[in-house]
Write a protein that holds these residues in place. Structure first.
Motif, PDB file in Angstrom:
ATOM      1  N   HIS A 127       0.861  -1.178   0.000  1.00 43.91           N
ATOM      2  CA  HIS A 127       0.000   0.000   0.000  1.00 43.91           C
ATOM      3  C   HIS A 127       0.898   1.229   0.000  1.00 43.91           C
ATOM      4  O   HIS A 127       2.093   1.122   0.276  1.00 43.91           O
ATOM      5  CB  HIS A 127      -0.911   0.013   1.227  1.00 43.91           C
ATOM      6  CG  HIS A 127      -1.902  -1.108   1.260  1.00 43.91           C
ATOM      7  ND1 HIS A 127      -3.044  -1.118   0.491  1.00 43.91           N
ATOM      8  CD2 HIS A 127      -1.908  -2.274   1.946  1.00 43.91           C
ATOM      9  CE1 HIS A 127      -3.712  -2.242   0.720  1.00 43.91           C
ATOM     10  NE2 HIS A 127      -3.047  -2.965   1.599  1.00 43.91           N
ATOM     11  N   CYS A 162      -4.365   5.961   0.036  1.00 39.64           N
ATOM     12  CA  CYS A 162      -3.515   4.881  -0.477  1.00 39.64           C
ATOM     13  C   CYS A 162      -3.126   5.249  -1.910  1.00 39.64           C
ATOM     14  O   CYS A 162      -3.987   5.456  -2.750  1.00 39.64           O
ATOM     15  CB  CYS A 162      -4.229   3.539  -0.448  1.00 39.64           C
ATOM     16  SG  CYS A 162      -3.193   2.209  -1.080  1.00 39.64           S
ATOM     17  N   GLU A 164      -0.960   3.364  -3.788  1.00 37.46           N
ATOM     18  CA  GLU A 164      -0.417   2.200  -4.483  1.00 37.46           C
ATOM     19  C   GLU A 164      -1.613   1.313  -4.810  1.00 37.46           C
ATOM     20  O   GLU A 164      -2.304   0.873  -3.892  1.00 37.46           O
ATOM     21  CB  GLU A 164       0.562   1.478  -3.540  1.00 37.46           C
ATOM     22  CG  GLU A 164       1.277   0.313  -4.146  1.00 37.46           C
ATOM     23  CD  GLU A 164       2.349   0.733  -5.115  1.00 37.46           C
ATOM     24  OE1 GLU A 164       3.193   1.560  -4.760  1.00 37.46           O
ATOM     25  OE2 GLU A 164       2.304   0.238  -6.256  1.00 37.46           O
ATOM     26  N   PHE A 165      -1.862   1.076  -6.095  1.00 35.89           N
ATOM     27  CA  PHE A 165      -3.078   0.331  -6.440  1.00 35.89           C
ATOM     28  C   PHE A 165      -3.053  -1.035  -5.758  1.00 35.89           C
ATOM     29  O   PHE A 165      -2.125  -1.819  -5.953  1.00 35.89           O
ATOM     30  CB  PHE A 165      -3.229   0.170  -7.954  1.00 35.89           C
ATOM     31  CG  PHE A 165      -4.500  -0.539  -8.296  1.00 35.89           C
ATOM     32  CD1 PHE A 165      -5.719   0.123  -8.208  1.00 35.89           C
ATOM     33  CD2 PHE A 165      -4.498  -1.877  -8.644  1.00 35.89           C
ATOM     34  CE1 PHE A 165      -6.905  -0.530  -8.485  1.00 35.89           C
ATOM     35  CE2 PHE A 165      -5.687  -2.539  -8.925  1.00 35.89           C
ATOM     36  CZ  PHE A 165      -6.890  -1.867  -8.841  1.00 35.89           C
ATOM     37  N   CYS A 166      -4.092  -1.310  -4.950  1.00 31.68           N
ATOM     38  CA  CYS A 166      -4.065  -2.518  -4.121  1.00 31.68           C
ATOM     39  C   CYS A 166      -5.279  -3.417  -4.342  1.00 31.68           C
ATOM     40  O   CYS A 166      -5.411  -4.449  -3.695  1.00 31.68           O
ATOM     41  CB  CYS A 166      -3.952  -2.127  -2.651  1.00 31.68           C
ATOM     42  SG  CYS A 166      -5.234  -0.989  -2.102  1.00 31.68           S
ATOM     43  N   HIS A 170      -9.439   0.040  -3.787  1.00 31.40           N
ATOM     44  CA  HIS A 170      -8.290   0.929  -3.552  1.00 31.40           C
ATOM     45  C   HIS A 170      -8.702   2.391  -3.345  1.00 31.40           C
ATOM     46  O   HIS A 170      -8.211   3.069  -2.444  1.00 31.40           O
ATOM     47  CB  HIS A 170      -7.331   0.793  -4.734  1.00 31.40           C
ATOM     48  CG  HIS A 170      -6.305   1.850  -4.834  1.00 31.40           C
ATOM     49  ND1 HIS A 170      -5.313   2.000  -3.897  1.00 31.40           N
ATOM     50  CD2 HIS A 170      -6.103   2.821  -5.752  1.00 31.40           C
ATOM     51  CE1 HIS A 170      -4.550   3.021  -4.247  1.00 31.40           C
ATOM     52  NE2 HIS A 170      -5.001   3.527  -5.361  1.00 31.40           N
ATOM     53  N   MET A 173      -9.792   3.523   0.119  1.00 37.00           N
ATOM     54  CA  MET A 173      -8.861   3.316   1.229  1.00 37.00           C
ATOM     55  C   MET A 173      -8.327   4.651   1.738  1.00 37.00           C
ATOM     56  O   MET A 173      -7.279   5.130   1.331  1.00 37.00           O
ATOM     57  CB  MET A 173      -7.712   2.412   0.764  1.00 37.00           C
ATOM     58  CG  MET A 173      -6.827   1.970   1.902  1.00 37.00           C
ATOM     59  SD  MET A 173      -5.763   0.630   1.398  1.00 37.00           S
ATOM     60  CE  MET A 173      -4.585   0.662   2.739  1.00 37.00           C
TER      61      MET A 173
HETATM   62 CU    CU Z   1      -4.489   1.105  -2.480  1.00 36.79          CU
END
Ligand code: CU
Length: 193
Positions: A127, A162, A164-166, A170, A173
């Protein structure tokens, strides 16, 4: 005099064997000098940039980090919002922030101008900790406990995005850090007079 016409499909007339023009040599010189400046900036920025993490890091496991974070939450919890605990750690405390799809936990209530050690780790995938609207960014990696020495220098209600693509959730988040401007003893003394 015969003039040649060239379309984009024709090769331009070759001239590589002719000496370079003076202005071209000057530009090559400028570009090379700039390369050296940028190269020097890499080590220089490492020492002078002030953006480096504190170097506190250790291996952990999702279970171990979650257990430590739960202990931290239990110790300093002062409220709850939407099922997420609100935690007010004392100055200088080790603060634990857990990232998992798709939440940041807990909500942190910190004091302005006080140093904390902020521990970040993820329980599942990578993340990205991004403090909005302030430009603070850090990778949150499962299996690693990163400790950042942070001193909030502005009070307010901040969001952790967030970056960072999670996964599918996403974009939802979003976490929260509240920084309170706690008056110093000197300011309180001044107000009492
Ligand atoms: Cu994310």
């Amino acid at each position: 005099m015969q003039t040649e016409t060239h379309t984009g499909l024709d090769c331009p007339p070759a001239n590589w064997w002719k000496p370079a023009h003076k202005s071209e040599k000057v530009w090559v010189g400028i570009a090379f000098a700039w390369c050296l400046v940028l190269f020097a900036m890499m080590p220089l920025w490492h020492w002078k940039g002030g953006q480096n993490p504190s170097g506190i890091r250790s291996r952990t496991t999702p279970d171990a980090f979650m257990a430590r974070a739960s202990e931290f939450i239990e110790q300093y919890q002062t409220g709850e919002e939407g099922g997420i605990p609100v935690v007010s750690p004392p100055p200088g405390a080790h603060v634990y922030l857990v990232a998992f799809a798709y939440q940041w936990m807990p909500i942190l209530k910190l004091q302005k101008d006080v140093e904390y050690t902020l521990h970040l780790s993820s329980l599942d995938v990578n993340h990205g900790f991004s403090l909005y609207p302030i430009n603070v960014n850090f990778q949150v990696v499962p299996g690693y406990d990163y400790g950042l020495r942070v001193t909030p220098n502005a009070s307010g209600d901040f969001r952790i995005i967030c970056n960072e693509f999670c996964g599918i959730g996403h974009h939802t988040m979003v976490g929260r850090v509240i920084v309170e401007d706690v008056p110093t003893a000197a300011a309180l003394g001044g107000a009492a007079r």
